[in-house]
Enzyme design. Structure first.
Site, short mmCIF file in Angstrom:
data_model
loop_
_atom_site.label_atom_id
_atom_site.label_comp_id
_atom_site.label_asym_id
_atom_site.label_seq_id
_atom_site.Cartn_x
_atom_site.Cartn_y
_atom_site.Cartn_z
CD GLU A 49 1.42 0.85 -6.62
OE1 GLU A 49 2.28 0.77 -5.72
OE2 GLU A 49 0.20 0.70 -6.40
CG PHE A 111 -10.25 6.65 -0.91
CD1 PHE A 111 -9.48 6.55 0.25
CD2 PHE A 111 -10.27 5.57 -1.78
CE1 PHE A 111 -8.77 5.39 0.54
CE2 PHE A 111 -9.57 4.42 -1.51
CZ PHE A 111 -8.81 4.33 -0.35
CD GLN A 112 -6.51 4.42 -3.29
OE1 GLN A 112 -7.04 4.14 -4.36
NE2 GLN A 112 -5.78 3.55 -2.60
CE LYS A 161 -13.95 3.81 -10.62
NZ LYS A 161 -14.08 3.33 -9.23
CG MET A 477 29.40 4.62 -2.89
SD MET A 477 31.10 4.27 -3.44
CE MET A 477 30.82 3.75 -5.13
#
Lengths: 573, 176
Positions: A49, A111-112, A161, A477
């Site tokens: 993502e 969940f999630q 949802k 760096m």
């Protein structure tokens, strides 16, 4: 017309002109992926993502249109926080849609589930939780409006949802009505007049152009102002390309790794005309010692930037394009009435610095490969309007220094947040937005390992970007800072040149790959890469690990303390 | 807090969920100190009003208002310096006051124009409204009785009505 919430969301995105979105489906966003099958929107399936977010940023950088990304809830939402923070600091217009657990279970540790609104509040310009499917068109309209107007930035819509499955009556709002959001674009006429007056008196003026020039599509206006007044222009890391490097008034990049002339011209100036720039600490160095004799004209669309770091003598809130165009008129009017100070002695001084302190490095014929040499070779063997993306670190600074940016919107990089791993996905997004252009990602080996999996996305979607890994086997760096400020005590910076085997890895991801060890192979390999246009190409350049980025202003120091080049003996032959 | 080092921001915001978090979050992440905060509905149900006391030492007030203005649900901000405002605060306090002390407590309440809201066998709850300094003074004097519980609302403020021109300054330089 009755639509489901999911259909309404997709239709709203279409209404906003969305051509492409970057994303990855999952549980909570599943219903929205169904109507996507019938949609005109091209969806690019990413492998992580974070990649979706950076691709959307690259797309926005290259096209000026908002980048759109869609992911699911929970871990997907947290994975896209980095691109949001990146876009927030660099003022990139993004519209991110996250799935959310059903409204009915929000707050139950489902969940999630995560508090996406709470988590992203500090890194978005605004965010919305949809609680009624009827609100979808209005919220999408508001989201695009907020993302793209005023000071652009990322916004997020959290989409439960159950909302996606409920029915709504479709209607598209004609207007956006946000009583608390009214960006001021116009600027005050008197302040514009005052700015012209200050410019007329300045003997050592410098235009300090920032990323706001690009956001406002003001590059042409800036060119007109500079040529009219003869005032030299520095372009910050975010503004590379906003003023052509080939122009005689262009002094290049100021700041911690800017060139001597740009840094010193600012330091010695008696008037700084800050246009869409924000006095970032990487530009100012120690603020107390920054441009001590300069009066300040500061133009920015965000009122909070005026006086945040340095109090301006003439503050102007407004859109850079609008203000600069009017400033040009004010200058013409002022010149008709008053004599302007002669800045030719100043320009003589500036030319002297350019002559005496050019950027320098040396590529020995059979010595180790210098990263700057690779960058210049790519630059010289690609079209001038090539888009170049970079990650964060030494390779980024070298690219900004050694590339010649002659066109706006050809430089895609992570300035404010300094996000390692930005280059690959951002280059993919840029190529999707500008398929007509050659797109190179100039990356470090450390950065490459963070987001390389998106080359699978590029291969499968036939997005033929070109990648140059400047592989010095170090987190370069950090190594440089340990070299300079920690007595060469190298702590956890070694990465190995061939673990992973970059060529095999790139090939496994569907790319054509090459390895280059010696200077004479650089140009022929770039030419080979240029001939490939049906898949991504990766070149593993094995570069000199002991090369450091100069000039450098040590952190906490004034820009007067700039170190121009390496002490004798540093770097390998 | 010293009198005069604070600023009073009267902030009109959209009456939606999460707005307080947005405002409080902004203060927290930019390092501005909130001294007190009062949130209440307004005559228009679409909006709420936040009265925020900002520690003037923690950040230039101009920067605070400009950052605050960037929040989309913030409609407008009126800024009042302490000298330009009338401020009031409400305090509820329960003290130990059995039979012996009750009359003394009542006397003190009268001096401060406090109201007695509740009386028990061993204690007493008072309400007092006034300038924050008055509440401080009363708290000090109630100390010897023994304070069981105390709550203050945080200040609310309106501009002083000047005879020349209003000191009320509506800050809305534009959002971005």
């Amino acid at each position: 017309m009755k639509l489901t919430g999911a259909q309404a969301l997709i239709k709203s995105l279409e209404m906003e002109g969305t051509e492409v979105m970057f994303g990855l489906p999952g549980g909570a966003i599943l219903p929205v992926y169904d109507p996507l099958i019938e949609s005109s929107i091209r969806h690019i399936l990413v492998r992580h993502e974070q990649g979706a977010g950076h691709m959307a940023e690259g797309y926005a950088h290259a096209t000026g249109r908002p980048g759109v990304a869609m992911v699911t809830s929970g871990p997907a939402a947290t994975n896209i926080v980095t691109p949001l923070a990146d876009a927030y600091l660099d003022s990139i217009p993004l519209v991110v849609i996250t799935g959310q657990v059903p409204l009915s279970v929000i707050g139950t540790d489902a969940f999630q589930e995560c508090d996406t609104i709470g988590i992203t509040m500090p890194v978005t310009k605004h965010n919305w939780l949809v609680t009624d499917p009827q609100d979808i068109p209005r919220i999408v309209r508001e989201a695009f409006h907020v993302a793209t107007t005023g000071r652009p930035g990322p916004v997020l819509i959290d989409f439960p949802k159950d909302i996606a499955n409920q029915m709504m009556d479709w209607g598209w709002p004609e207007l956006v009505d946000l009583p608390g959001y009214k960006p001021n674009l116009k600027g005050h006429p008197k302040q514009i007049k005052d700015a012209a007056r200050l410019m007329s008196e300045a003997k050592r003026p410098v235009i300090y152009a920032g990323g706001g020039i690009l956001k406002a599509r003001a590059a042409e206006a800036l060119l007109e102002l500079a040529e009219l007044t003869g005032i030299p222009v520095v372009t910050t890391l975010m503004a590379r390309g906003a003023f052509p490097d080939r122009h005689e008034l262009c002094l290049g990049m100021p700041g911690m790794h800017g060139n001597y002339t740009a840094i010193t011209a600012i330091q010695r100036s008696d008037l700084l005309i800050a246009l869409g720039s924000r006095f970032d600490d990487r530009v100012t160095g120690k603020v107390d010692g920054f441009a001590p004799d300069a009066k300040i004209i500061h133009v920015d669309i965000d009122p909070a930037e005026l006086g945040k770091v340095r109090r301006p003598d003439v503050p102007i809130v407004g859109d850079c394009k609008n203000i600069i165009e009017r400033l040009v008129k004010a200058v013409v009017a002022d010149r008709a009435k008053h004599d302007w100070a002669d800045i030719s002695p100043w320009m003589e001084t500036v030319r002297g610095w350019q002559r005496d302190f050019p950027l320098q490095y040396e590529q020995f014929e059979d010595g180790p490969l210098k990263p700057q040499f690779c960058i210049e070779a790519i630059r010289d063997h690609t079209p001038t309007d090539t888009i170049v993306a970079s990650g964060v670190g030494q390779h980024q600074m070298w690219t900004s220094q050694h590339w010649r940016f002659d066109h706006p919107y050809t430089w895609v990089n992570s300035g404010g947040l300094g996000t390692m791993g930005f280059a690959i996905p951002a280059a993919i997004g840029a190529k999707v937005g500008r398929p007509d252009r050659t797109v190179w990602a100039i990356d470090g080996d450390g950065c490459f390992q963070m987001t390389a999996q998106e080359l699978v996305t590029a291969s499968s979607e036939r997005i033929p970007i070109k990648v140059a890994i400047l592989n010095n086997a170090y987190l370069g760096m950090v190594r440089q800072w340990q070299h300079l400020f920690y007595e060469e005590r190298y702590s956890e910076v070694y990465l190995s040149p061939d673990l992973p085997d970059y060529v095999k890895w790139a090939e496994a991801m569907g790319c054509v790959a090459f390895r280059v060890d010696s200077p004479e192979d650089v140009v022929p390999t770039i030419e080979k890469a240029n001939e490939i246009d049906d898949r991504p190409v990766v070149i593993d350049f094995r570069t000199d690990a002991s090369e450091n980025v100069y000039p450098m202003v040590p952190v906490g120091h004034s820009n007067d303390d700039v170190i121009v080049g390496p002490p004798a003996g540093e770097g390998s032959r | 807090m010293e009198q005069g080092t604070h600023h009073i921001l009267s902030v009109l915001v959209e009456n939606k969920f999460g707005v307080l978090t947005r405002v409080a979050g902004l203060f927290a992440r930019r390092g501005y100190n909130i001294f007190s905060l009062a949130v209440s509905p307004t005559e228009d149900e679409r909006y709420s009003r936040m009265t925020i006391l900002v520690d003037g030492e923690s950040a230039p007030i101009e920067q605070v208002t400009r950052q605050l203005n960037k929040l989309i649900p913030v409609i407008s901000i009126s800024e009042l310096s302490a000298a330009d405002a009338v401020e009031r605060e409400l305090m509820l306090v329960t003290i130990v006051a059995g039979q012996d002390a009750r009359s003394q407590a009542t006397e003190l309440a009268a001096i401060f124009e406090a109201k007695i809201l509740d009386v028990g066998y061993e204690s007493m709850t008072l309400m007092v409204a006034g300038q924050p300094e008055k509440l401080d003074a009363m708290t000090d004097l109630l100390g010897p009785f023994g304070i069981v519980e105390l709550q203050r609302t945080g200040r609310i403020a309106l501009p002083k009505l000047s005879r020349q021109s209003s000191k009320l300054r509506v800050v809305k330089p534009g959002s971005a």
